[in-house]
Enzyme design. Structure first.
Site, PDB file in Angstrom:
ATOM      1  N   CYS A 181      -0.058  -5.800 -17.367  1.00 40.41           N
ATOM      2  CA  CYS A 181       0.571  -6.604 -16.322  1.00 40.41           C
ATOM      3  C   CYS A 181       1.881  -5.956 -15.878  1.00 40.41           C
ATOM      4  CB  CYS A 181       0.844  -8.018 -16.818  1.00 40.41           C
ATOM      5  SG  CYS A 181       1.737  -9.029 -15.599  1.00 40.41           S
ATOM      6  N   CYS A 241      -5.010  -8.811 -14.173  1.00 43.82           N
ATOM      7  CA  CYS A 241      -5.466  -9.601 -15.324  1.00 43.82           C
ATOM      8  C   CYS A 241      -6.864 -10.158 -15.095  1.00 43.82           C
ATOM      9  CB  CYS A 241      -4.484 -10.732 -15.623  1.00 43.82           C
ATOM     10  SG  CYS A 241      -4.157 -11.836 -14.224  1.00 43.82           S
ATOM     11  N   THR A 271      -7.111   1.633   4.828  1.00 41.13           N
ATOM     12  CA  THR A 271      -6.639   0.777   5.910  1.00 41.13           C
ATOM     13  C   THR A 271      -7.476   0.953   7.161  1.00 41.13           C
ATOM     14  OG1 THR A 271      -4.370   0.797   5.049  1.00 41.13           O
ATOM     15  CG2 THR A 271      -4.650   0.227   7.364  1.00 41.13           C
ATOM     16  N   SER A 299       0.864  -1.177   0.000  1.00 44.58           N
ATOM     17  CA  SER A 299       0.000   0.000   0.000  1.00 44.58           C
ATOM     18  C   SER A 299       0.896   1.221   0.000  1.00 44.58           C
ATOM     19  CB  SER A 299      -0.903   0.003   1.234  1.00 44.58           C
ATOM     20  OG  SER A 299      -1.788   1.102   1.221  1.00 44.58           O
ATOM     21  N   CYS A 315      -1.162  -9.249  -8.235  1.00 50.86           N
ATOM     22  CA  CYS A 315      -1.832  -7.944  -8.207  1.00 50.86           C
ATOM     23  C   CYS A 315      -3.296  -8.043  -8.597  1.00 50.86           C
ATOM     24  CB  CYS A 315      -1.100  -6.940  -9.099  1.00 50.86           C
ATOM     25  SG  CYS A 315      -1.352  -7.167 -10.876  1.00 50.86           S
ATOM     26  N   CYS A 324       4.432 -13.720 -11.416  1.00 54.50           N
ATOM     27  CA  CYS A 324       3.209 -13.056 -10.945  1.00 54.50           C
ATOM     28  C   CYS A 324       3.387 -12.396  -9.577  1.00 54.50           C
ATOM     29  CB  CYS A 324       2.066 -14.069 -10.896  1.00 54.50           C
ATOM     30  SG  CYS A 324       0.497 -13.383 -10.373  1.00 54.50           S
ATOM     31  N   ARG A 343      -0.169  -3.737  -6.864  1.00 57.44           N
ATOM     32  CA  ARG A 343      -1.389  -4.355  -6.322  1.00 57.44           C
ATOM     33  C   ARG A 343      -2.600  -3.581  -6.807  1.00 57.44           C
ATOM     34  NH1 ARG A 343      -5.087  -7.297  -5.152  1.00 57.44           N
ATOM     35  NH2 ARG A 343      -5.372  -8.460  -3.210  1.00 57.44           N
TER      36      ARG A 343
END
Length: 546
Positions: free
Chosen positions: A492, A521, A335, A51, A518, A515, A299
């Protein structure tokens, strides 16, 4: 057929993020005798947490009032707050007095959220919570009445062909009176639950952004502890919304990131490359002169807001935090709401267990949520995301500012704007757009995806079934490549998707080992042909400073 081993708990929590950990702690604070288990797919708590992050401490203050005394290393108080509107060559700093008060960061803290989660995990374990990193929840389990009764952990030791290897182990089943799903944005099990229980029947589609982030070690003369900077405008055009952040952390570290909202239209756009371009802006690049990049990650974030909230409860469980989508979009903060949702669930669960109830629907949570500060906060800002989506960045931001000021004055607009177009349907055909050609990276300030991956510490067992599944193997070429120029190879942030020549014909190669989890896709594929499922537990990135 081999039967799964079964473990039993009062409460099972999927995901050791802010929502899950806060709920576990709050449950134990209310009743230490309740057994609580947390499953975390990352190799360690915090491994998959990424984050910005500037946090509102309201939830942490309620959960652990003396946290600043006990863990002063976790957070840096915001000392200065700046907001820029950029064009290609220059930028305007908006005076703080003109920004709506909701956008100020007074009293907030800069954190590395993975470190916060690791500390919360230690607090939870001290209270008797059992936490199991490296175990991915792969399947929701239901009892005979159709209520959620827990999950099955993913099997281990299966090769690419689906065959059992020498170390094969059948994943155990974990049963509970109540199961809390705290997987973060676009959780795979949350999606299954939404379909089974029609949780999205009355909601707009969820909307997402992709955040791409780096951490740098900068020279002392370029560092200003506690400085928070946000920017809109260049390098995105007015029809593509997003923005940047720069946060100055202790030890001369600076976090920089770019969020691109995934309703963008140009299939050649790359959020990763937009961050690289942003760093070259004259007002930005000076901070990173002579600096060293030390971390990278990405992310997706759920940013649809109130209109996109699913029904959060169902028989046997609750969706919490970003699994539901509790981000306050204009504040760029979620958060505190994720933590508050977990804390809000605790009394309903404790009361139900005290009264010998299990696997019913926790209606008390819905009542409490509708009366909570989370609901009030999301209600106030409900029109901001759809306004920017409909009006574009400039006009949408002006509308947002006006509505936020009115809200601060106690005037709430009587209308609610809808945003019913899913992010995966917004791409234009390749032949109707101007392709974006990004500059070649210089290896000093700007980089490519594969070099960046080394800083994310990504690891997957290569000999396992791909966790990136195609529902139709022809669509990547006949639709995505033919009509959109293979957008997955652009959006991506890890170079997972690559068009290669195979027997003199184009083919999609999936480099699943790259990968970052995140979920972009799974969100942005035009025909929803890519399905993200959990790989073996412990795989993925290992974020340390994110």
């Amino acid at each position: 057929m081999q039967e799964r081993d079964v473990m039993e708990y009062d409460v099972l929590i999927i995901g050791a993020g802010p929502a899950g950990l806060s709920s576990a702690i709050a449950i134990k604070q209310l009743n230490p005798e309740i057994s609580v288990c947390i499953l975390e797919k990352g190799a360690q708590v915090g491994a998959h947490i990424l984050s910005g992050a500037v946090i509102d401490p309201v939830a942490l203050n309620q959960l652990i009032p003396d946290w600043q005394h006990r863990a002063p290393q976790l957070a840096t108080a915001v000392s200065q707050d700046e907001f820029f509107l950029l064009d290609e060559d220059t930028g305007i700093k908006i005076p703080q007095i003109l920004l709506p008060p909701q956008l100020h960061n007074d009293g907030c803290f800069i954190v590395k959220l993975g470190e916060v989660c690791a500390w919360l995990a230690s607090e939870a374990e001290n209270l008797g919570v059992e936490i199991y990193p490296g175990f991915a929840a792969a399947e929701v389990l239901y009892d005979d009445a159709g209520a959620v009764m827990g999950v099955a952990v993913g099997d281990m030791g299966i090769n690419k062909l689906g065959q059992h290897k020498a170390d094969y182990a059948l994943g155990m089943a974990i049963h509970a009176k109540y199961t809390l799903f705290c997987e973060g944005a676009r959780g795979s099990l949350a999606g299954d639950l939404e379909n089974k229980f029609a949780l999205r029947k009355d909601a707009d589609p969820q909307h997402f952004g992709l955040g791409v982030k780096e951490v740098w070690q900068v020279k002392p003369e370029h560092h200003h502890l506690g400085l928070v900077q946000h920017a809109q405008g260049w390098p995105l055009d007015n029809s593509t919304s997003g923005g940047a952040f720069i946060y100055h952390l202790p030890e001369h570290q600076v976090a920089i990131g770019y969020v691109v909202h995934l309703n963008y239209q140009n299939p050649t756009l790359s959020p990763f490359e937009e961050l690289q371009r942003f760093k070259t802006h004259p007002k930005i690049r000076g901070t990173f002169a002579g600096a060293k990049r030390i971390a990278y990650g990405a992310r997706a974030i759920a940013e649809g807001g109130l209109q996109s909230l699913p029904k959060m409860t169902f028989p046997g469980g609750i969706l919490l935090g970003c699994s539901a989508g509790l981000l306050n979009f204009p504040r760029i903060k979620g958060t505190h709401n994720a933590m508050l949702s977990g804390m809000l669930a605790a009394p309903a669960i404790v009361e139900a267990i005290a009264n010998d109830r299990q696997r019913d629907e926790l209606i008390a949570f819905n009542t409490a949520f509708a009366q909570s500060s989370i609901w009030q906060e999301l209600q106030q800002v409900r029109n901001i995301k759809p306004a920017i989506s409909k009006l574009g960045t400039l006009a949408g931001t002006m509308y947002a500012g006006a509505e936020l000021w009115l809200s601060k004055l106690g005037i709430n607009t009587p209308w609610t704007l809808r945003h019913s177009t899913p992010d995966n349907t917004t791409l234009k055909r390749l032949n109707s757009v101007a392709a974006i050609h990004y500059p070649k990276p210089d290896g000093v300030l700007t980089f490519n995806k594969l070099d960046s991956l080394m800083l994310a510490n990504v690891s997957h067992d290569h000999d396992q079934p791909s966790h990136l599944q195609l529902r139709d193997t022809l669509i990547p070429i006949t639709v995505n490549l033919a009509q959109y120029g293979s957008p997955e190879s652009h959006y991506c942030p890890a170079g997972v998707y690559e068009i290669i020549q195979h027997h003199d014909a184009p083919a999609l190669q999936i480099n699943a080992q790259n990968c970052l989890h995140c979920k972009t896709c799974d969100i942005k594929d035009p025909q929803q042909n890519i399905h993200w499922v959990p790989p073996e537990g412990g795989g993925g990135p290992l974020y340390g400073a994110m």
